[in-house]
Design a protein around this motif. Structure first.
Motif, PDB file in Angstrom:
ATOM      1  N   ASN A 137       0.813  -1.218   0.000  1.00  0.00           N
ATOM      2  CA  ASN A 137       0.000   0.000   0.000  1.00  0.00           C
ATOM      3  C   ASN A 137       0.848   1.271   0.000  1.00  0.00           C
ATOM      4  N   GLY A 138       2.172   1.128  -0.025  1.00  0.00           N
ATOM      5  CA  GLY A 138       3.064   2.284  -0.051  1.00  0.00           C
ATOM      6  C   GLY A 138       3.541   2.717   1.307  1.00  0.00           C
ATOM      7  N   ASN A 139       2.811   2.345   2.366  1.00  0.00           N
ATOM      8  CA  ASN A 139       3.237   2.671   3.719  1.00  0.00           C
ATOM      9  C   ASN A 139       4.379   1.754   4.146  1.00  0.00           C
ATOM     10  N   VAL A 140       4.884   1.965   5.354  1.00  0.00           N
ATOM     11  CA  VAL A 140       6.106   1.290   5.777  1.00  0.00           C
ATOM     12  C   VAL A 140       5.935   0.682   7.163  1.00  0.00           C
ATOM     13  N   VAL A 141       6.314  -0.588   7.298  1.00  0.00           N
ATOM     14  CA  VAL A 141       6.368  -1.224   8.617  1.00  0.00           C
ATOM     15  C   VAL A 141       7.560  -0.637   9.368  1.00  0.00           C
ATOM     16  N   SER A 163       1.832  -0.242  12.033  1.00  0.00           N
ATOM     17  CA  SER A 163       2.671   0.883  11.627  1.00  0.00           C
ATOM     18  C   SER A 163       2.624   1.183  10.137  1.00  0.00           C
ATOM     19  N   ASP A 164       2.095   0.260   9.338  1.00  0.00           N
ATOM     20  CA  ASP A 164       1.967   0.501   7.897  1.00  0.00           C
ATOM     21  C   ASP A 164       0.519   0.753   7.492  1.00  0.00           C
ATOM     22  N   SER A 165      -0.292   1.210   8.454  1.00  0.00           N
ATOM     23  CA  SER A 165      -1.714   1.420   8.177  1.00  0.00           C
ATOM     24  C   SER A 165      -2.057   2.867   7.859  1.00  0.00           C
ATOM     25  N   GLY A 166      -1.060   3.754   7.835  1.00  0.00           N
ATOM     26  CA  GLY A 166      -1.343   5.154   7.557  1.00  0.00           C
ATOM     27  C   GLY A 166      -0.075   5.966   7.450  1.00  0.00           C
ATOM     28  N   GLU A 201       7.556   6.206  -6.094  1.00  0.00           N
ATOM     29  CA  GLU A 201       6.221   6.460  -6.634  1.00  0.00           C
ATOM     30  C   GLU A 201       5.156   5.770  -5.781  1.00  0.00           C
ATOM     31  N   LEU A 202       5.464   4.573  -5.287  1.00  0.00           N
ATOM     32  CA  LEU A 202       4.528   3.854  -4.427  1.00  0.00           C
ATOM     33  C   LEU A 202       4.287   4.627  -3.132  1.00  0.00           C
ATOM     34  N   ALA A 203       5.359   5.172  -2.562  1.00  0.00           N
ATOM     35  CA  ALA A 203       5.232   5.964  -1.335  1.00  0.00           C
ATOM     36  C   ALA A 203       4.476   7.261  -1.591  1.00  0.00           C
ATOM     37  N   ILE A 204       4.752   7.893  -2.729  1.00  0.00           N
ATOM     38  CA  ILE A 204       4.055   9.134  -3.069  1.00  0.00           C
ATOM     39  C   ILE A 204       2.564   8.874  -3.245  1.00  0.00           C
ATOM     40  N   ALA A 205       2.229   7.745  -3.863  1.00  0.00           N
ATOM     41  CA  ALA A 205       0.816   7.402  -4.034  1.00  0.00           C
ATOM     42  C   ALA A 205       0.120   7.288  -2.681  1.00  0.00           C
ATOM     43  N   ALA A 206       0.829   6.734  -1.690  1.00  0.00           N
ATOM     44  CA  ALA A 206       0.257   6.638  -0.344  1.00  0.00           C
ATOM     45  C   ALA A 206       0.031   8.026   0.248  1.00  0.00           C
ATOM     46  N   LEU A 207       0.982   8.931   0.034  1.00  0.00           N
ATOM     47  CA  LEU A 207       0.819  10.298   0.534  1.00  0.00           C
ATOM     48  C   LEU A 207      -0.348  10.999  -0.155  1.00  0.00           C
ATOM     49  N   GLU A 208      -0.468  10.806  -1.453  1.00  0.00           N
ATOM     50  CA  GLU A 208      -1.568  11.443  -2.179  1.00  0.00           C
ATOM     51  C   GLU A 208      -2.916  10.918  -1.700  1.00  0.00           C
ATOM     52  N   ARG A 209      -2.980   9.640  -1.439  1.00  0.00           N
ATOM     53  CA  ARG A 209      -4.238   9.008  -1.033  1.00  0.00           C
ATOM     54  C   ARG A 209      -4.619   9.357   0.402  1.00  0.00           C
ATOM     55  N   GLN A 210      -3.621   9.516   1.265  1.00  0.00           N
ATOM     56  CA  GLN A 210      -3.885   9.660   2.698  1.00  0.00           C
ATOM     57  C   GLN A 210      -3.696  11.071   3.226  1.00  0.00           C
ATOM     58  N   ALA A 228      -4.142  21.283   6.536  1.00  0.00           N
ATOM     59  CA  ALA A 228      -4.541  19.937   6.951  1.00  0.00           C
ATOM     60  C   ALA A 228      -3.817  18.866   6.154  1.00  0.00           C
ATOM     61  N   TRP A 229      -2.981  19.267   5.192  1.00  0.00           N
ATOM     62  CA  TRP A 229      -2.303  18.282   4.352  1.00  0.00           C
ATOM     63  C   TRP A 229      -0.823  18.127   4.704  1.00  0.00           C
ATOM     64  N   LEU A 230      -0.454  18.478   5.939  1.00  0.00           N
ATOM     65  CA  LEU A 230       0.879  18.164   6.437  1.00  0.00           C
ATOM     66  C   LEU A 230       0.939  16.676   6.793  1.00  0.00           C
ATOM     67  N   ILE A 231       2.056  16.036   6.526  1.00  0.00           N
ATOM     68  CA  ILE A 231       2.226  14.631   6.894  1.00  0.00           C
ATOM     69  C   ILE A 231       2.263  14.532   8.408  1.00  0.00           C
ATOM     70  N   VAL A 232       1.423  13.685   8.983  1.00  0.00           N
ATOM     71  CA  VAL A 232       1.215  13.546  10.430  1.00  0.00           C
ATOM     72  C   VAL A 232       1.085  14.911  11.104  1.00  0.00           C
ATOM     73  N   ASN A 233       0.475  15.864  10.397  1.00  0.00           N
ATOM     74  CA  ASN A 233       0.229  17.207  10.923  1.00  0.00           C
ATOM     75  C   ASN A 233       1.508  17.915  11.353  1.00  0.00           C
ATOM     76  N   GLY A 234       2.626  17.570  10.726  1.00  0.00           N
ATOM     77  CA  GLY A 234       3.894  18.166  11.130  1.00  0.00           C
ATOM     78  C   GLY A 234       4.670  18.752   9.972  1.00  0.00           C
ATOM     79  N   ALA A 235       5.166  19.978  10.152  1.00  0.00           N
ATOM     80  CA  ALA A 235       6.026  20.582   9.137  1.00  0.00           C
ATOM     81  C   ALA A 235       7.372  19.876   9.078  1.00  0.00           C
ATOM     82  N   ASP A 236       7.791  19.240  10.192  1.00  0.00           N
ATOM     83  CA  ASP A 236       9.079  18.546  10.199  1.00  0.00           C
ATOM     84  C   ASP A 236       9.053  17.325   9.281  1.00  0.00           C
ATOM     85  N   ALA A 237       8.054  16.454   9.454  1.00  0.00           N
ATOM     86  CA  ALA A 237       7.950  15.272   8.602  1.00  0.00           C
ATOM     87  C   ALA A 237       7.751  15.666   7.144  1.00  0.00           C
ATOM     88  N   THR A 238       6.925  16.682   6.915  1.00  0.00           N
ATOM     89  CA  THR A 238       6.666  17.130   5.547  1.00  0.00           C
ATOM     90  C   THR A 238       7.938  17.659   4.896  1.00  0.00           C
TER      91      THR A 238
END
Length: 270
Positions: A137-141, A163-166, A201-210, A228-238
């Motif tokens: 699904n593009g996410n990561v364990v 850990s790979d559910s979102g 691309e697989l990881a990006i698809a997960a970001l686009e979807r989620q 609202a489209w920050l990854i895990v609501n954080g500017a650091d992760a994004t």
């Protein structure tokens, strides 16, 4: 007090990142010391895990999560969570995607500076492990046990669970590492670079979807209007994900994604 995973690689990464500044040749050789990262590295041949594959064959390069100082001055490599000697497992695991991704960035940048084959080989091994941790699904364990068995649900629990559910910090850092790896290996190993691009691309698809599906929406947090489209609501992760995307050098395919993430960084600072 045991350090958190976020601090384990801080010193090593800071040294490697600082090396992008032009300095006299005599000083350049002293900017980074990979001895501790080299000590934490090992290899593993994981058992088959449905949906999890990587590039090529042979052992994967991984990185122990912690190193405990011993009375004699040496260090002992350990994992995270409670250790069960009977099963040789940890509540969390021995190796984790967060640190593997950031260590891969360090070794890629060390190769760029010093052209040491050992650093390029280390980066390749770590990137192969990181992509094995990536789910279909593009996410990561996040966690892997000492024998390479994946542990999607750690104890204590870390969100998301599994850990790979979102979206997660480790997904953002996977994007970073894959982008850095692709930008380097496209000049030294086009086949491996192509594989890294596919996983990116697989990881990006997960970001686009989620995550990026919320592009243009805002949350009110502590009275402030934040994207609202920050990854895990954080500017650091994004920001870390943007670092990887910006290095792909293929604006035609990635520019819209990069621009949306950059917009989130700008909006979070306004």
């Amino acid at each position: 007090m045991k350090p958190t995973r976020r601090t384990v690689l801080g010193g090593a990464f800071a040294a490697a990142a600082a090396s992008s500044v032009s300095l006299p040749a005599r000083a350049a050789g002293r900017l980074s010391n990979l001895a501790h990262l080299d000590f934490l590295r090992t290899t593993v041949v994981p058992p088959t895990a449905p949906g999890h594959t990587t590039y090529g064959s042979g052992p994967l390069g991984v990185l122990w999560t912690y190193a405990e100082h011993q009375a004699d001055g040496s260090y002992r490599r350990v994992g995270g969570g409670t250790y069960d000697a009977a099963t040789n497992t940890y509540g969390q695991g021995a190796f984790n995607a967060d640190d593997i991704a950031r260590a891969a960035v360090v070794y890629v940048r060390h190769w760029q500076l010093f052209r040491r084959t050992s650093s390029l080989d280390a980066a390749r091994g770590l990137l192969r492990a990181l992509t094995f941790l990536q789910s279909p699904n593009g996410n990561v364990v996040l966690w892997m046990q000492p024998d390479g068995t994946l542990n999607p649900s750690a104890k204590p629990v870390e969100l998301p669970d599994p850990s790979d559910s979102g979206p997660s910090y480790w997904l953002a850092r996977t994007v970073w590492a894959l982008g850095e790896g692709y930008a380097t290996f496209r000049h030294t190993d086009s086949a491996f670079a192509g594989f890294l691009r596919e996983r990116l691309e697989l990881a990006i698809a997960a970001l686009e979807r989620q995550v990026l599906v919320r592009y243009g929406s805002y949350n009110i947090i502590d009275g402030r209007r934040l994207p609202a489209w920050l990854i895990v609501n954080g500017a650091d992760a994004t920001s870390e994900a943007v670092l990887g995307l910006a290095l792909t050098h293929e604006p035609a395919g990635l520019r819209p994604r990069v621009e949306r993430l950059l917009a989130s960084r700008r909006a979070s600072r306004s």
